[in-house]
Scaffold this motif. Structure first.
Motif, PDB file in Angstrom:
ATOM      1  N   VAL A 149       0.931  -1.260   0.155  1.00 29.61           N
ATOM      2  CA  VAL A 149       0.055  -0.102   0.058  1.00 29.61           C
ATOM      3  C   VAL A 149       0.446   1.217   0.285  1.00 29.61           C
ATOM      4  O   VAL A 149       0.921   2.086  -0.847  1.00 29.61           O
ATOM      5  N   LEU A 150       1.976   1.429   0.836  1.00 28.08           N
ATOM      6  CA  LEU A 150       2.758   2.800   1.132  1.00 28.08           C
ATOM      7  C   LEU A 150       3.758   2.687  -0.544  1.00 28.08           C
ATOM      8  O   LEU A 150       3.523   3.818  -1.077  1.00 28.08           O
ATOM      9  N   LEU A 151       3.951   1.616  -0.950  1.00 28.93           N
ATOM     10  CA  LEU A 151       4.744   2.095  -1.846  1.00 28.93           C
ATOM     11  C   LEU A 151       3.940   2.334  -3.163  1.00 28.93           C
ATOM     12  O   LEU A 151       4.343   3.114  -3.957  1.00 28.93           O
ATOM     13  N   GLY A 152       2.827   2.104  -3.516  1.00 28.85           N
ATOM     14  CA  GLY A 152       2.091   2.405  -4.225  1.00 28.85           C
ATOM     15  C   GLY A 152       1.777   3.708  -4.495  1.00 28.85           C
ATOM     16  O   GLY A 152       1.672   4.531  -5.011  1.00 28.85           O
ATOM     17  N   GLU A 153       1.258   4.399  -2.873  1.00 26.60           N
ATOM     18  CA  GLU A 153       0.925   5.382  -2.716  1.00 26.60           C
ATOM     19  C   GLU A 153       2.630   6.067  -2.995  1.00 26.60           C
ATOM     20  O   GLU A 153       1.913   7.480  -4.129  1.00 26.60           O
ATOM     21  N   ALA A 154       3.294   5.863  -3.116  1.00 24.45           N
ATOM     22  CA  ALA A 154       4.039   6.588  -3.054  1.00 24.45           C
ATOM     23  C   ALA A 154       4.587   6.896  -3.880  1.00 24.45           C
ATOM     24  O   ALA A 154       4.858   7.831  -4.407  1.00 24.45           O
ATOM     25  N   ARG A 155       4.467   6.072  -4.723  1.00 20.66           N
ATOM     26  CA  ARG A 155       4.654   6.078  -6.912  1.00 20.66           C
ATOM     27  C   ARG A 155       4.057   7.221  -7.387  1.00 20.66           C
ATOM     28  O   ARG A 155       4.414   7.885  -7.725  1.00 20.66           O
ATOM     29  N   ILE A 156       2.920   7.426  -7.064  1.00 16.48           N
ATOM     30  CA  ILE A 156       1.592   8.002  -7.636  1.00 16.48           C
ATOM     31  C   ILE A 156       1.819   9.511  -6.378  1.00 16.48           C
ATOM     32  O   ILE A 156       1.868  10.650  -7.227  1.00 16.48           O
ATOM     33  N   LYS A 157       2.378   9.820  -5.745  1.00 14.75           N
ATOM     34  CA  LYS A 157       2.185  10.874  -5.207  1.00 14.75           C
ATOM     35  C   LYS A 157       3.572  11.431  -5.351  1.00 14.75           C
ATOM     36  O   LYS A 157       4.307  12.841  -4.774  1.00 14.75           O
ATOM     37  N   LEU A 158       4.625  10.973  -5.550  1.00 15.45           N
ATOM     38  CA  LEU A 158       6.289  11.736  -5.182  1.00 15.45           C
ATOM     39  C   LEU A 158       7.296  11.849  -6.850  1.00 15.45           C
ATOM     40  O   LEU A 158       7.845  11.749  -6.450  1.00 15.45           O
ATOM     41  N   CYS A 159       6.878  10.608  -7.169  1.00 10.67           N
ATOM     42  CA  CYS A 159       7.124  10.195  -8.454  1.00 10.67           C
ATOM     43  C   CYS A 159       7.467  10.167  -9.748  1.00 10.67           C
ATOM     44  O   CYS A 159       6.006  11.204 -10.017  1.00 10.67           O
ATOM     45  N   ALA A 160       8.278  10.580 -10.710  1.00 10.71           N
ATOM     46  CA  ALA A 160       7.709  10.703 -12.115  1.00 10.71           C
ATOM     47  C   ALA A 160       6.877   9.585 -13.017  1.00 10.71           C
ATOM     48  O   ALA A 160       7.013   8.657 -12.369  1.00 10.71           O
ATOM     49  N   ALA A 161       6.129   9.939 -13.293  1.00 10.02           N
ATOM     50  CA  ALA A 161       5.114   9.170 -14.191  1.00 10.02           C
ATOM     51  C   ALA A 161       5.644   8.081 -14.397  1.00 10.02           C
ATOM     52  O   ALA A 161       5.431   7.121 -13.994  1.00 10.02           O
ATOM     53  N   PHE A 162       6.455   8.537 -15.180  1.00  4.24           N
ATOM     54  CA  PHE A 162       7.100   7.256 -15.962  1.00  4.24           C
ATOM     55  C   PHE A 162       8.657   6.636 -15.846  1.00  4.24           C
ATOM     56  O   PHE A 162       9.628   5.495 -15.813  1.00  4.24           O
ATOM     57  N   ASP A 163       9.208   7.455 -15.495  1.00  2.00           N
ATOM     58  CA  ASP A 163      10.904   8.024 -15.462  1.00  2.00           C
ATOM     59  C   ASP A 163      10.795   7.098 -13.759  1.00  2.00           C
ATOM     60  O   ASP A 163      12.290   8.111 -13.561  1.00  2.00           O
ATOM     61  N   HIS A 164      11.173   6.899 -13.135  1.00  3.12           N
ATOM     62  CA  HIS A 164      11.157   6.279 -11.800  1.00  3.12           C
ATOM     63  C   HIS A 164      11.689   4.496 -11.665  1.00  3.12           C
ATOM     64  O   HIS A 164      10.671   3.371 -12.370  1.00  3.12           O
ATOM     65  N   GLN A 165      12.747   4.507 -10.315  1.00  5.64           N
ATOM     66  CA  GLN A 165      13.263   3.232  -9.930  1.00  5.64           C
ATOM     67  C   GLN A 165      12.678   3.088  -9.081  1.00  5.64           C
ATOM     68  O   GLN A 165      12.272   3.649  -7.733  1.00  5.64           O
ATOM     69  N   VAL A 166      12.905   2.058  -7.948  1.00  3.52           N
ATOM     70  CA  VAL A 166      12.722   1.898  -6.775  1.00  3.52           C
ATOM     71  C   VAL A 166      13.362   0.296  -6.447  1.00  3.52           C
ATOM     72  O   VAL A 166      13.754  -0.499  -7.033  1.00  3.52           O
ATOM     73  N   ILE A 167      14.405   1.067  -5.211  1.00  2.00           N
ATOM     74  CA  ILE A 167      15.227  -0.309  -4.365  1.00  2.00           C
ATOM     75  C   ILE A 167      14.732  -0.534  -3.209  1.00  2.00           C
ATOM     76  O   ILE A 167      13.932   0.341  -2.668  1.00  2.00           O
ATOM     77  N   PRO A 168      13.987  -1.738  -3.103  1.00  2.00           N
ATOM     78  CA  PRO A 168      14.300  -3.194  -4.359  1.00  2.00           C
ATOM     79  C   PRO A 168      13.673  -3.128  -5.493  1.00  2.00           C
ATOM     80  O   PRO A 168      12.317  -2.535  -4.956  1.00  2.00           O
ATOM     81  N   ALA A 169      13.816  -4.029  -6.611  1.00  3.30           N
ATOM     82  CA  ALA A 169      13.223  -3.068  -7.922  1.00  3.30           C
ATOM     83  C   ALA A 169      12.334  -5.088  -7.988  1.00  3.30           C
ATOM     84  O   ALA A 169      11.165  -4.274  -8.018  1.00  3.30           O
ATOM     85  N   ARG A 170      12.873  -5.675  -6.781  1.00  3.02           N
ATOM     86  CA  ARG A 170      12.024  -7.090  -6.574  1.00  3.02           C
ATOM     87  C   ARG A 170      11.631  -7.828  -5.785  1.00  3.02           C
ATOM     88  O   ARG A 170      12.690  -7.783  -5.050  1.00  3.02           O
ATOM     89  N   ALA A 171      11.068  -8.852  -5.189  1.00  2.55           N
ATOM     90  CA  ALA A 171      11.116  -9.129  -3.358  1.00  2.55           C
ATOM     91  C   ALA A 171      10.137 -10.811  -4.042  1.00  2.55           C
ATOM     92  O   ALA A 171       9.467 -10.905  -5.086  1.00  2.55           O
ATOM     93  N   THR A 172      10.436 -11.880  -3.771  1.00  2.00           N
ATOM     94  CA  THR A 172      10.138 -12.867  -3.109  1.00  2.00           C
ATOM     95  C   THR A 172       9.752 -13.493  -2.474  1.00  2.00           C
ATOM     96  O   THR A 172      10.819 -13.363  -0.943  1.00  2.00           O
ATOM     97  N   LEU A 173       8.905 -14.069  -2.399  1.00  2.92           N
ATOM     98  CA  LEU A 173       8.414 -14.352  -0.563  1.00  2.92           C
ATOM     99  C   LEU A 173       8.256 -15.881  -0.535  1.00  2.92           C
ATOM    100  O   LEU A 173       7.653 -16.606  -1.851  1.00  2.92           O
ATOM    101  N   TRP A 174       9.407 -17.020   0.597  1.00  2.52           N
ATOM    102  CA  TRP A 174       8.981 -18.257   0.237  1.00  2.52           C
ATOM    103  C   TRP A 174       8.624 -18.994   1.299  1.00  2.52           C
ATOM    104  O   TRP A 174       8.672 -18.032   2.575  1.00  2.52           O
ATOM    105  N   ALA A 175       7.940 -19.868   1.429  1.00  2.00           N
ATOM    106  CA  ALA A 175       7.652 -21.057   2.720  1.00  2.00           C
ATOM    107  C   ALA A 175       8.019 -22.069   3.259  1.00  2.00           C
ATOM    108  O   ALA A 175       8.453 -22.592   1.257  1.00  2.00           O
ATOM    109  N   ALA A 176       7.594 -22.600   4.059  1.00  2.00           N
ATOM    110  CA  ALA A 176       8.027 -24.272   4.166  1.00  2.00           C
ATOM    111  C   ALA A 176       7.610 -24.454   5.344  1.00  2.00           C
ATOM    112  O   ALA A 176       7.459 -23.787   6.322  1.00  2.00           O
TER     113      ALA A 176
END
Length: 176
Positions: free
Chosen positions: A91-118
């Motif tokens: 939720v927070l990252l989505g809001e940050a992108r809308i309110k604080l970032c250039a529309a198309f020219d922005h990057q996010v760190i970390p760019a990707r994540a995977t949740l693993w379980a056992a």
């Protein structure tokens, strides 16, 4: 948090972001931290290292911020817990992108994540668990973290399933 943000701002400068670019387009880095006590320290750190015009630091709830006139090209996000999603990152990252970032020219760190379980079983005597009182599991119901490696070594935990992927996220492309 401050070191990563300042390093990102320095890298942006080295890649050709100029003082004029910052005047025109605004911050090059947006940094988030949910602990308000860190805010004043981070602000001093950015000022002392002359990166306060390049790094927008926020410890407030992003959802309550108005849209910002100056837009950043990079978000550095450390709103992660061991379970990946516990601090409201989606939720927070989505809001940050809308309110604080250039529309198309922005990057996010970390760019990707995977949740693993056992699946794991916990208890004092797993090799002979039939017939034992399982109330020892109650101590794990409220704990946020369990030292799984030491529990396995002591014979107090055993893995019941193979590791499997639960979710995969692409924060930069906003794909869940």
């Amino acid at each position: 948090l401050g070191q990563i943000s300042m390093l990102a701002a320095r890298c942006a400068r080295e890649m050709g972001i100029s003082e004029a670019d910052i005047d025109t387009h605004g911050y090059t880095v947006i940094a988030f931290e949910q602990m308000p006590k860190v805010s004043s320290l981070a602000q001093c750190l950015f000022h002392d290292n002359e990166t306060d015009r390049e790094v927008f630091f926020c410890s407030e709830d992003i959802r309550k911020l108005p849209n910002q006139p100056q837009r950043a090209q990079l978000i550095i996000c450390e709103l992660f817990d061991p379970g990946l999603l516990g601090e409201g990152i989606l939720v927070l990252l989505g809001e940050a992108r809308i309110k604080l970032c250039a529309a198309f020219d922005h990057q996010v760190i970390p760019a990707r994540a995977t949740l693993w379980a056992a699946a794991f079983q916990f208890g004092e005597h797993l090799q002979n668990c039939n017939g034992f009182d399982l109330s020892v599991f109650n101590q794990y119901r409220t704990g946020l973290m369990v030292d799984l490696d030491s529990m396995v070594e002591k014979g107090c935990a055993r893995q019941l399933s193979h590791v499997f992927e639960v979710f995969s996220f692409d924060f930069e492309a906003n794909i869940l």
